[in-house]
Design an enzyme around this catalytic site. Sequence first.
Site, PDB file in Angstrom:
ATOM      1  N   CYS A  88      -5.396  -3.047   2.027  1.00 28.52           N
ATOM      2  CA  CYS A  88      -5.288  -3.141   3.485  1.00 28.52           C
ATOM      3  C   CYS A  88      -6.623  -3.342   4.184  1.00 28.52           C
ATOM      4  CB  CYS A  88      -4.564  -1.916   4.037  1.00 28.52           C
ATOM      5  SG  CYS A  88      -3.838  -2.199   5.676  1.00 28.52           S
ATOM      6  N   THR A 131      16.520   7.494  26.878  1.00 24.67           N
ATOM      7  CA  THR A 131      16.557   6.099  27.330  1.00 24.67           C
ATOM      8  C   THR A 131      15.374   5.710  28.216  1.00 24.67           C
ATOM      9  OG1 THR A 131      17.942   6.686  29.221  1.00 24.67           O
ATOM     10  CG2 THR A 131      19.067   6.038  27.195  1.00 24.67           C
ATOM     11  N   LYS A 147      -9.150   2.329  -2.400  1.00 22.41           N
ATOM     12  CA  LYS A 147      -9.481   1.748  -1.100  1.00 22.41           C
ATOM     13  C   LYS A 147     -10.859   2.218  -0.648  1.00 22.41           C
ATOM     14  CE  LYS A 147      -7.229   1.283   3.465  1.00 22.41           C
ATOM     15  NZ  LYS A 147      -6.005   1.673   4.201  1.00 22.41           N
ATOM     16  N   GLY A 206      22.354   1.643  34.466  1.00 22.45           N
ATOM     17  CA  GLY A 206      21.049   1.039  34.708  1.00 22.45           C
ATOM     18  C   GLY A 206      20.588   0.201  33.534  1.00 22.45           C
ATOM     19  N   GLU A 222       0.837  -1.207   0.000  1.00 14.60           N
ATOM     20  CA  GLU A 222       0.000   0.000   0.000  1.00 14.60           C
ATOM     21  C   GLU A 222       0.874   1.261   0.000  1.00 14.60           C
ATOM     22  OE1 GLU A 222      -3.520   1.838   2.932  1.00 14.60           O
ATOM     23  OE2 GLU A 222      -2.287   0.134   3.568  1.00 14.60           O
TER      24      GLU A 222
END
Length: 621
Positions: free
Chosen positions: A151, A465, A115, A362, A48
């Site tokens: 889809c 992080t 679509k 960590g 798609e």
Amino acid sequence: MDPAAAPLRIAVAQVNVTVGDLEGNARKLARFAADAAQTGADLVVFPELALTGYPPEDLVFRPAFLDATRHWLGWLAGELAAGPVALVGFVHRDRDLYNAAAVLQGGQIKAVACKRFLPNYGVFDEKRYFAPGRRALVLHLRGVALGVSICEDLWYPHGPIREQALAGGAEILLNLSASPYHMGKPREREGLLITRATDLGVAIVYANLVGGQDELVFDGHSLVVDAGGQVAARGRPFAEDLFFWDYDPAAAAVARWHEPRYRHMPVTPEEAAQVEHVDLDEPAAGGGPGGRLPGPVAGPGVAVPGVAGPGTAPEASRPPLPPRQVEVLEGEAEVYAALVLALRDYFEKNGFRRAWLGLSGGIDSALVACLAADALGPRQVTGVRMPSPFTSAASLDDAEAVARNLGIGLETIPIGEIFGAFRQALAPLFGDRPFDVAEENLQARIRGTLLMALANKFGGLVLATGNKSELATGYATLYGDMAGGFAPLKDVPKTLVYRLAAYRNGWPGGPVIPRSVLEKAPTAELRPGQKDEDSLPPYAVLDPILEAYVERDLPAAALVARGLPAEAVRRTVHLVATSEYKRRQAAPGPKITARAFGRDRRYPITSGYREAVPGDGGSAG
């Protein structure tokens, strides 16, 4: 259907494209089509919006973008003039805009399928951009009827796929897809395809996009399912792929005759009237059907030695299909592959070559370092230790061990003196107020500033992080540990962080994250003796609350009724509600759960609503 006809060879091109890179995408599609032709494909199916990339978002409102899309679609049709028939996803402009598939054959755009079902939930916003299609396209190639859908059209039991199979006589449904990943989604899709195939008595060829696009990851996992519900061919996970399937009409017909369900599904006159037939075996006769796009397109075409044009390839000249085996990923292996792909593509598609991250010792920063090293290569990653007066020697040692084991760069910048200077500058205003979250956050913001300075000076991008559990509860510092251009763990709960770290440690070569990192109590080390559980429920309690409350929208009262601690639920619900302003300023990160913060879960920052938890005396309104 001629019982003696040779099998129809269909290629599935699972490509990784970049939104807006029309020329680069078009040239990639041409290369994949040429490779498909070398293996004697009659038809190649792309995902798609493969030409524009998915999702193109507000680019589709720019006339220049639409003009360029039309130009490169025409160029591609010309390039593929001597190759197989190609189904290419693109943005079609008529009176309105459509998410569409172009049928390219012999240098012409022979048909366009639009679509019909436009998703407008979760991460999807297609009704903002596109009008729904109204017809169901059935192609006829080498005597085989092929339904073309896009889809979401496949996720509904009615609509175009039903019209194509039952009213249009389609034997194969071709579906162009850009289905984003979350945990377990590949297995969910496979089950859906099997259901649709067996219910309608058809084979399904499903071509899915692959690659990272901002906060979305497309996992590939393209599939071919035969009419009996058996997986006949499979695309690789999280990687580009080109694979083939030979459809034998005579054998398929016999198998279909043994399945009675589809025969007894009534077809209404309205459904029959929706079907549009296009015969690709007939000589070209000008433009595409309905006058939607002009037929002839200038272009040299790509002649492939030893392979005849589409629909005419003799069986003797067609090479046999190569043997093929595709690894199926599960659990942590699947998630880890998704995160690596997302990080790699975000860097490569945006032109970044180097990653910087605070390496604290960590678990979160250790896992991000692993992902970055695996995605970009260790030489492109630098971890930075930034010890404060509260950083333990063990954390420094753990950070050094992670960097050494991965082979990434490591720098150390103590922040004690900088922290002292900040406190001295603020002392006239802070006075004798006790040390609290202000001083804690100062340390995080000093670290964020240093990391951004390194990225500015030497190039590259800072990786935040933090994980989903922290982001959900606001246990993160704006402009501090939240600083960065990409957050790989943004949608990864803390308990999953530990499982992913254990998975990565099981790779050949031995563990890279020391056992001490996995076993230590989580701590930000911003004050003496600090532990995460001083501010949050234990992660083993917190994450199930977040999964139910954030991802499934279950009422807080229902969580307590299910046995989750009322005080933990109350605290979590409050933190989630009051931390929205932080999440709005967070770096993008890949979606891997059923409901991610950002474009998936959208709540107002300013809101007077607070959900009651049993026993707290609050108001539900």
